[in-house]
Design a protein around this motif. Structure first.
Motif, PDB file in Angstrom:
ATOM      1  N   LYS A 324       0.857  -1.186   0.000  1.00  0.00           N
ATOM      2  CA  LYS A 324       0.000   0.000   0.000  1.00  0.00           C
ATOM      3  C   LYS A 324       0.890   1.231   0.000  1.00  0.00           C
ATOM      4  O   LYS A 324       1.980   1.219   0.573  1.00  0.00           O
ATOM      5  N   MET A 325       0.403   2.304  -0.631  1.00  0.00           N
ATOM      6  CA  MET A 325       1.175   3.540  -0.691  1.00  0.00           C
ATOM      7  C   MET A 325       0.265   4.740  -0.459  1.00  0.00           C
ATOM      8  O   MET A 325      -0.926   4.701  -0.767  1.00  0.00           O
ATOM      9  N   GLU A 350       0.012  17.078 -10.433  1.00  0.00           N
ATOM     10  CA  GLU A 350      -1.237  16.317 -10.355  1.00  0.00           C
ATOM     11  C   GLU A 350      -1.242  15.136 -11.324  1.00  0.00           C
ATOM     12  O   GLU A 350      -1.727  14.050 -10.990  1.00  0.00           O
ATOM     13  N   ALA A 351      -0.678  15.357 -12.522  1.00  0.00           N
ATOM     14  CA  ALA A 351      -0.617  14.267 -13.503  1.00  0.00           C
ATOM     15  C   ALA A 351       0.300  13.149 -13.010  1.00  0.00           C
ATOM     16  O   ALA A 351      -0.016  11.955 -13.149  1.00  0.00           O
ATOM     17  N   ARG A 352       1.420  13.520 -12.405  1.00  0.00           N
ATOM     18  CA  ARG A 352       2.335  12.509 -11.883  1.00  0.00           C
ATOM     19  C   ARG A 352       1.721  11.782 -10.695  1.00  0.00           C
ATOM     20  O   ARG A 352       1.905  10.559 -10.541  1.00  0.00           O
ATOM     21  N   ALA A 353       1.008  12.507  -9.855  1.00  0.00           N
ATOM     22  CA  ALA A 353       0.353  11.867  -8.714  1.00  0.00           C
ATOM     23  C   ALA A 353      -0.660  10.821  -9.194  1.00  0.00           C
ATOM     24  O   ALA A 353      -0.772   9.740  -8.606  1.00  0.00           O
ATOM     25  N   GLU A 358      -2.061   5.158  -9.740  1.00  0.00           N
ATOM     26  CA  GLU A 358      -2.496   4.002 -10.527  1.00  0.00           C
ATOM     27  C   GLU A 358      -1.559   2.816 -10.318  1.00  0.00           C
ATOM     28  O   GLU A 358      -2.009   1.674 -10.165  1.00  0.00           O
ATOM     29  N   ALA A 359      -0.260   3.094 -10.285  1.00  0.00           N
ATOM     30  CA  ALA A 359       0.707   2.020 -10.034  1.00  0.00           C
ATOM     31  C   ALA A 359       0.543   1.473  -8.619  1.00  0.00           C
ATOM     32  O   ALA A 359       0.588   0.252  -8.400  1.00  0.00           O
ATOM     33  N   MET A 363      -0.471  -2.474  -7.339  1.00  0.00           N
ATOM     34  CA  MET A 363       0.296  -3.261  -6.371  1.00  0.00           C
ATOM     35  C   MET A 363      -0.563  -3.629  -5.168  1.00  0.00           C
ATOM     36  O   MET A 363      -0.470  -4.748  -4.641  1.00  0.00           O
ATOM     37  N   HIS A 364      -1.399  -2.690  -4.733  1.00  0.00           N
ATOM     38  CA  HIS A 364      -2.282  -2.965  -3.596  1.00  0.00           C
ATOM     39  C   HIS A 364      -3.252  -4.098  -3.929  1.00  0.00           C
ATOM     40  O   HIS A 364      -3.448  -5.018  -3.130  1.00  0.00           O
TER      41      HIS A 364
END
Length: 431
Positions: A324-325, A350-353, A358-359, A363-364
């Motif tokens: 989790k992140m 915001e685009a990078r966030a 999504e990544a 993983m979660h």
């Protein structure tokens, strides 16, 4: 007297508010919701970002506007780092992050005298750890135990060392006594908290480290689960993992502070590790524990972050495979070196966030699916939407059919599926 407290910020603030509430009740006061009528309104403030500052001001202004005849008091990190701004607000009592019991003395005095008061100190002059009551809210199954205060890392984006001062540790024997008290009070889990618990013991100068504290607490209260707060990656060594893995009561959830998966960005952040050392910690945890939940925080759009650096971070988190992140677009914290660096446009942040989130979600989801078929001892805590909710040792939420008899019990539960961000389970034993 009726007293209401509103808390902003981290688990340390939450712990300190709970401690103040316990003490107020012991002194004969009634703790009431902040939304109701009270004789005094206390705002325990946060200053980790400029947005936190703004929220702190808003809550103080709201308290004064809605309750003009009541005492309005402020404490916490925003008051400690920006007392000149707080003085411009219409508040009756101003204090910082030190001496919470002394703050309550002044609050009682303010309720009697009704004359403005201020009690501030220099955070960097502090050398003693203030021992506060441990525990949780009434009916809670999980208790927090603050074992450390202060930080000397001076990351380039962070103001907290100026708000909290140098490292101070709760002595081991006191921590052990608190753990036994919480066990006797019926709690089933302790969460160790602090500004930087990895630094525990450094100021005691007796050779003890965090793993010594963990072993001592597990031995003192073997019936309690022990969960760790955020760890600095360099804490996770082979010896730490070997000793930690031998403790059945230690929850295999490790929140490793990361912030970036790019070495150049980590240097600008003034972090004390690189990605190779961080990955070593993740690898060790996965070697010594069976599917541990390794979680982290990530700041995107840090000043000067190029697209190449962000791409490196994105590749790195996938390599770590976090359970989790928490993803944060960088927020300017005035008064820190990073605030003077070259800033990234908001739209880019915001685009990078979004891409990082999504990544993280992928993983979660993969981690949750890997839990299906496993049997975990789940600590059940509360009813939620027609089901009963609890947490496995890896801190994943588990939902089973509602049954109030589950409250505050640890029951073996087989995981049968995934529902959103929660696991679905079936009890392996009767209630």
């Amino acid at each position: 007297m009726k007293i209401a407290i509103y808390t902003l910020g981290c688990k340390v603030n939450q712990y300190e508010t709970q401690a103040m509430e316990q003490e107020l009740r012991r002194r004969g006061h009634e703790v009431v919701p902040f939304s109701g009528d009270a004789d005094a309104y206390v705002v325990n403030t946060c200053s980790v970002t400029a947005v936190s500052d703004q929220k702190s001001r808003q809550m103080l202004s709201r308290a004064r506007r809605e309750h003009p005849q009541a005492v309005v008091a402020v404490c916490g990190c925003y008051a400690q780092t920006h007392p000149e701004d707080v003085r411009k607000l219409d508040v009756d009592l101003i204090a910082g992050t030190g001496d919470r019991m002394g703050f309550l003395d002044l609050l009682e005095q303010e309720l009697e005298d009704r004359r403005p008061m201020e009690s501030m100190d220099r955070a960097f002059d502090r050398r003693e750890f203030e021992v506060l009551p441990a525990g949780g809210l009434e009916g809670r199954t999980r208790a927090m135990l603050k074992v450390e205060d202060g930080c000397v890392n001076f990351c380039s984006y962070c103001i907290i060392p100026y708000a909290r001062g140098p490292i101070r540790s709760l002595p081991l024997e006191t921590a052990v006594r608190r753990a036994r008290e919480l066990d006797a009070a019926g709690y089933r889990e302790i969460v160790l908290t602090g500004i930087e618990i990895s630094s525990w013991g450094r100021d005691l100068k007796n050779g003890t480290e965090l793993i010594d504290l963990i072993e001592g607490l597990c031995a003192a209260a073997p019936g309690l689960r022990l969960r760790l707060g955020s760890l600095e990656p360099r804490t996770v060594t082979e010896e730490f993992c070997r000793r930690a893995a031998a403790l059945p009561a230690l929850c295999p959830q490790f929140h490793l502070s990361m912030q970036s998966g790019c070495d150049a960005t980590l240097r600008r952040m003034n972090r004390k590790y690189d990605t190779a050392r961080y990955l070593e910690s993740v690898t060790l945890l996965n070697r010594y524990f069976d599917r541990p939940a390794v979680t982290t925080d990530m700041i995107v759009g840090f000043p000067g972050e190029t697209e190449e650096e962000f791409s490196a971070s994105l590749a790195f988190i996938r390599r770590c495979g976090f359970a989790k992140m928490h993803i944060f677009p960088y927020s300017i914290r005035p008064g820190t070196p990073a605030a003077e660096m070259e800033q990234i446009p908001r739209a880019v942040k915001e685009a990078r966030a979004k891409r990082a989130a999504e990544a993280a979600e992928e993983m979660h989801r993969a981690y949750l699916l890997g839990c299906v078929g496993q049997v975990y001892p789940v600590l059940y805590e509360q009813a939620r939407d027609g089901r009963y909710s609890g947490h496995a040792p890896n801190y994943m939420e588990v939902l089973v059919p509602e049954d109030p008899a589950l409250h505050n019990r640890v029951i073996s539960t087989r995981i049968t599926g995934v529902d959103g961000s929660a696991l679905l389970g079936e009890l392996e034993e009767t209630v």
